[in-house]
Design a protein around this motif. Sequence first.
Motif, mmCIF file in Angstrom:
data_model
loop_
_atom_site.group_PDB
_atom_site.id
_atom_site.type_symbol
_atom_site.label_atom_id
_atom_site.label_comp_id
_atom_site.label_asym_id
_atom_site.label_seq_id
_atom_site.Cartn_x
_atom_site.Cartn_y
_atom_site.Cartn_z
ATOM 1 N N VAL A 132 -5.830 15.780 -70.526
ATOM 2 C CA VAL A 132 -5.988 15.182 -69.192
ATOM 3 C C VAL A 132 -6.334 13.714 -69.365
ATOM 4 C CG1 VAL A 132 -7.198 15.279 -66.982
ATOM 5 C CG2 VAL A 132 -6.768 17.392 -68.270
ATOM 6 N N LEU A 133 -5.507 12.834 -68.812
ATOM 7 C CA LEU A 133 -5.696 11.394 -68.908
ATOM 8 C C LEU A 133 -5.974 10.807 -67.537
ATOM 9 C CD1 LEU A 133 -2.701 10.514 -71.267
ATOM 10 C CD2 LEU A 133 -5.062 10.901 -71.932
ATOM 11 N N LYS A 134 -6.753 9.736 -67.536
ATOM 12 C CA LYS A 134 -7.010 9.001 -66.299
ATOM 13 C C LYS A 134 -6.252 7.683 -66.360
ATOM 14 C CE LYS A 134 -10.647 7.347 -63.238
ATOM 15 N NZ LYS A 134 -12.112 7.184 -63.017
ATOM 16 N N ILE A 135 -5.299 7.520 -65.437
ATOM 17 C CA ILE A 135 -4.470 6.313 -65.385
ATOM 18 C C ILE A 135 -4.415 5.830 -63.943
ATOM 19 C CG2 ILE A 135 -2.191 5.343 -65.877
ATOM 20 C CD1 ILE A 135 -1.729 7.630 -67.828
ATOM 21 N N ASN A 136 -4.678 4.571 -63.729
ATOM 22 C CA ASN A 136 -4.623 4.003 -62.381
ATOM 23 C C ASN A 136 -3.174 3.914 -61.919
ATOM 24 O OD1 ASN A 136 -7.408 3.653 -62.184
ATOM 25 N ND2 ASN A 136 -7.326 1.669 -63.223
ATOM 26 N N MET A 137 -2.875 4.612 -60.808
ATOM 27 C CA MET A 137 -1.532 4.615 -60.222
ATOM 28 C C MET A 137 -1.646 4.280 -58.745
ATOM 29 S SD MET A 137 -0.081 8.033 -62.167
ATOM 30 C CE MET A 137 -1.651 8.884 -61.920
ATOM 31 N N GLN A 167 5.826 18.424 -73.727
ATOM 32 C CA GLN A 167 6.579 19.479 -73.053
ATOM 33 C C GLN A 167 6.592 19.301 -71.535
ATOM 34 O OE1 GLN A 167 4.783 23.107 -74.426
ATOM 35 N NE2 GLN A 167 5.454 22.850 -76.545
ATOM 36 N N THR A 168 5.428 19.151 -70.939
ATOM 37 C CA THR A 168 5.337 19.000 -69.477
ATOM 38 C C THR A 168 4.364 17.892 -69.123
ATOM 39 O OG1 THR A 168 3.586 20.668 -69.322
ATOM 40 C CG2 THR A 168 5.862 21.438 -69.087
ATOM 41 N N VAL A 169 4.624 17.254 -67.974
ATOM 42 C CA VAL A 169 3.741 16.192 -67.464
ATOM 43 C C VAL A 169 3.542 16.421 -65.976
ATOM 44 C CG1 VAL A 169 3.407 13.719 -67.153
ATOM 45 C CG2 VAL A 169 4.606 14.554 -69.180
ATOM 46 N N ASN A 170 2.287 16.570 -65.550
ATOM 47 C CA ASN A 170 1.945 16.756 -64.133
ATOM 48 C C ASN A 170 1.005 15.641 -63.703
ATOM 49 O OD1 ASN A 170 3.424 19.206 -63.866
ATOM 50 N ND2 ASN A 170 1.741 20.323 -64.839
ATOM 51 N N VAL A 171 1.291 15.054 -62.536
ATOM 52 C CA VAL A 171 0.521 13.912 -62.037
ATOM 53 C C VAL A 171 -0.278 14.329 -60.819
ATOM 54 C CG1 VAL A 171 0.641 11.560 -61.157
ATOM 55 C CG2 VAL A 171 2.261 12.318 -62.917
ATOM 56 N N ASP A 172 -1.571 13.984 -60.804
ATOM 57 C CA ASP A 172 -2.449 14.207 -59.654
ATOM 58 C C ASP A 172 -2.860 12.840 -59.113
ATOM 59 O OD1 ASP A 172 -4.274 14.981 -57.781
ATOM 60 O OD2 ASP A 172 -5.471 16.245 -59.104
ATOM 61 N N MET A 173 -2.205 12.399 -58.040
ATOM 62 C CA MET A 173 -2.440 11.057 -57.493
ATOM 63 C C MET A 173 -3.848 10.893 -56.937
ATOM 64 S SD MET A 173 0.172 8.961 -57.778
ATOM 65 C CE MET A 173 -0.133 7.797 -56.442
ATOM 66 N N LYS A 174 -4.399 11.950 -56.349
ATOM 67 C CA LYS A 174 -5.730 11.848 -55.728
ATOM 68 C C LYS A 174 -6.806 11.535 -56.766
ATOM 69 C CE LYS A 174 -4.679 14.996 -51.911
ATOM 70 N NZ LYS A 174 -5.038 16.275 -51.240
ATOM 71 N N LYS A 175 -6.743 12.203 -57.885
ATOM 72 C CA LYS A 175 -7.745 12.000 -58.934
ATOM 73 C C LYS A 175 -7.323 10.957 -59.966
ATOM 74 C CE LYS A 175 -9.463 16.769 -58.742
ATOM 75 N NZ LYS A 175 -9.711 18.001 -59.535
ATOM 76 N N SER A 176 -6.083 10.468 -59.849
ATOM 77 C CA SER A 176 -5.533 9.530 -60.844
ATOM 78 C C SER A 176 -5.509 10.166 -62.236
ATOM 79 C CB SER A 176 -6.332 8.223 -60.870
ATOM 80 O OG SER A 176 -6.237 7.563 -59.628
ATOM 81 N N HIS A 177 -5.193 11.462 -62.248
ATOM 82 C CA HIS A 177 -5.146 12.210 -63.496
ATOM 83 C C HIS A 177 -3.696 12.555 -63.854
ATOM 84 C CE1 HIS A 177 -9.579 13.790 -63.516
ATOM 85 N NE2 HIS A 177 -9.487 12.483 -63.658
#
Length: 245
Positions: free
Chosen positions: A120-125, A145-155
């Motif tokens: 789990v990474l934190k990246i400002n988007m 293999q897979t990448v999932n983005v959570d915009m609310k948490k910036s994760h």
Amino acid sequence: MGKNHDNDDGADENSKESKTTSKKPSTGVIVLGVYLHCQGCVETVVKSLRGFDGVEEIEPNTKDHRVIVKGNKADPIRVAERVRNKSGKHVELISPVPKKQREKKLVEKKPETPKVVETVLKINMHCEGCAKDVKRCILKMQGVQTVNVDMKKSHVIVKGSFDPKNLVAYISKKGGRHAEMVNVKNKQSKNDGEQREGDQHEKKEKEKEKEKEKDGKNAYPNVPPELVYAPQLFSDENPNACSIM
């Protein structure tokens, strides 16, 4: 006449011995891998081994780029070094295989299967465009293999067989973004734990079933096995059962 006969017998025995010794094949066979592209290469290799200790026969093969050296007392390692030093060519000892190479083959282990991790990474988007760029960049990394983005948490949740530290460096280099590692989970160990819990649950259920079977067998502990239990006294299937007229 007798003497001549004896001499003839001795001559025959000597000729037989010479024939048998000449017919005996040499057990020492050395196979060298040498690139032979012309007749000059062949002559160079043959000259380097001619008269060398233990060498009896030399058979170059230009098609297979091999040189067969025969000699019972010839040392394979010394023969290979001799050709290498005299000809300046790369020489491979094909047969017999040196002990060191045998030991290396035995020591070689099978490559371990890479462990799957969830990072789990934190990246400002700032927008969906940023999220797509980050996802596209990470998917290009080997092992992901897979990448999932959570915009609310910036994760950004990344799964695959890779080193999490290399992932952070890859995003910084290829995507030009700062990434912070929030959490790393070993999916393989998690699956192993779940499997263990499932096995324990199955064992408990089997133990419960065994206890129930024991309780059923002990429902009438004082009744001998050959006698009929009370519920079966009025059964039609029992010939000794009571009948009510």
